[in-house]
Design a protein around this motif. Sequence first.
Motif, short mmCIF file in Angstrom:
data_model
loop_
_atom_site.label_atom_id
_atom_site.label_comp_id
_atom_site.label_asym_id
_atom_site.label_seq_id
_atom_site.Cartn_x
_atom_site.Cartn_y
_atom_site.Cartn_z
N THR A 72 0.84 -1.20 0.00
CA THR A 72 0.00 0.00 0.00
C THR A 72 0.87 1.24 0.00
O THR A 72 1.89 1.31 0.69
CB THR A 72 -0.91 0.01 1.25
OG1 THR A 72 -1.59 -1.23 1.35
CG2 THR A 72 -1.92 1.15 1.17
N TYR A 87 0.91 5.09 1.02
CA TYR A 87 0.24 6.02 1.92
C TYR A 87 0.73 7.44 1.65
O TYR A 87 1.93 7.67 1.46
CB TYR A 87 0.55 5.67 3.38
CG TYR A 87 -0.13 4.42 3.87
CD1 TYR A 87 -1.35 4.47 4.55
CD2 TYR A 87 0.45 3.17 3.68
CE1 TYR A 87 -1.97 3.32 5.02
CE2 TYR A 87 -0.16 2.02 4.13
CZ TYR A 87 -1.37 2.10 4.81
OH TYR A 87 -1.98 0.95 5.25
N SER A 116 0.72 11.30 3.31
CA SER A 116 0.55 11.99 4.59
C SER A 116 0.93 13.45 4.44
O SER A 116 1.80 13.79 3.63
CB SER A 116 1.43 11.33 5.65
OG SER A 116 1.50 12.11 6.82
N GLY A 146 1.59 5.19 9.18
CA GLY A 146 0.30 4.67 8.78
C GLY A 146 -0.88 5.34 9.44
O GLY A 146 -2.00 5.31 8.92
N THR A 199 -2.22 9.32 7.77
CA THR A 199 -2.33 9.46 6.32
C THR A 199 -3.67 10.05 5.91
O THR A 199 -4.68 9.91 6.61
CB THR A 199 -2.15 8.09 5.63
OG1 THR A 199 -3.08 7.17 6.17
CG2 THR A 199 -0.76 7.57 5.85
N ARG A 211 -4.76 6.44 0.79
CA ARG A 211 -3.89 5.29 0.51
C ARG A 211 -4.42 4.55 -0.70
O ARG A 211 -5.59 4.64 -1.04
CB ARG A 211 -3.81 4.36 1.72
CG ARG A 211 -5.13 3.75 2.15
CD ARG A 211 -4.93 2.80 3.33
NE ARG A 211 -6.17 2.16 3.74
CZ ARG A 211 -6.98 2.62 4.67
NH1 ARG A 211 -6.68 3.73 5.31
NH2 ARG A 211 -8.09 1.98 4.98
#
Length: 297
Positions: A196, A198, A200, A207, A210, A213
């Motif tokens: 994945t 992400y 941010s 994680g 974020t 995604r």
Amino acid sequence: MARIAVITHEFDRFQSRRGLLLRQDSPYMLFDVLAELKRRGHSVQIMRGPSASHNADIAVLHVDATVTPSDYVDYARGFPICLNLGATDISKRRISGAILEEGANWSGQVIVKSNLNHWGTPEEQLNRKSVRAGKAVPFPGAQTFDRYQVHASLADVAPEIFRRADLIVEKFIPEIEPDGFAARFWIFCGDRERCTRYVSPQRLVKGDDTIRREPVAVPDELRALRRKLGFDYGKFDFVVHEGRAVLLDANKTPGRARNLSKIVAAGAANLADGFENLIHQTGRGRIARETVPTAYG
């Protein structure tokens, strides 16, 4: 059905103090995978420390430390098959593809990090618990360093930083987006995986902060690096910089996602499928300890 052993450090709390595998209080992702495997009929035993006997068919070396102590590695070799037996050193200096030495030809931003996984927190905690138990510390001299420092250039890094064994200097190369910064996280077990990307607003992408995604493909060079590093199960953090995948962090004891029960359940079932595939391959003699790569999707 397989008899599964999980080798943890004697002072690591992998599960509840009552030893109940299904209590939702473990910090580790493997806990959810094992709970799913147990639901399917496999048996699971947590081996705290290297001295206990066992009757397991397959083991997972799950010592939450950057470098697994040699007595744990020797103990793990005594099992018929042990996952992650080749991934006993995940220090940044060994795994990072962005390491810079003093005087390197790099004009971009740089970041100073701990050479230890997760800032050295696991080692510090295990040392503290060992002292409380009246035993020698397993990781002498380990110190936490949780102040990631981003500098405008390599010239701004103090020379003594390069001479410290506990710190490393990397290229700071997040994937820049119009609305923030991106990094990629690849979680895998055997031939099952999810990868994945992400995004941010923070330049240090985590994680839990974020704004969006998306699933992405795993670059071939990351698969090759996984084989080289000896990972059957774990998580890789990486970026794609100038068209090339760059590994920044490799974790053999990844943590659990919080407050994402549906996602966790689906992910655990997928990784449990990968674990079972490894069991089946082991039974057919298709993977050998430490030397032959596992199967990948």
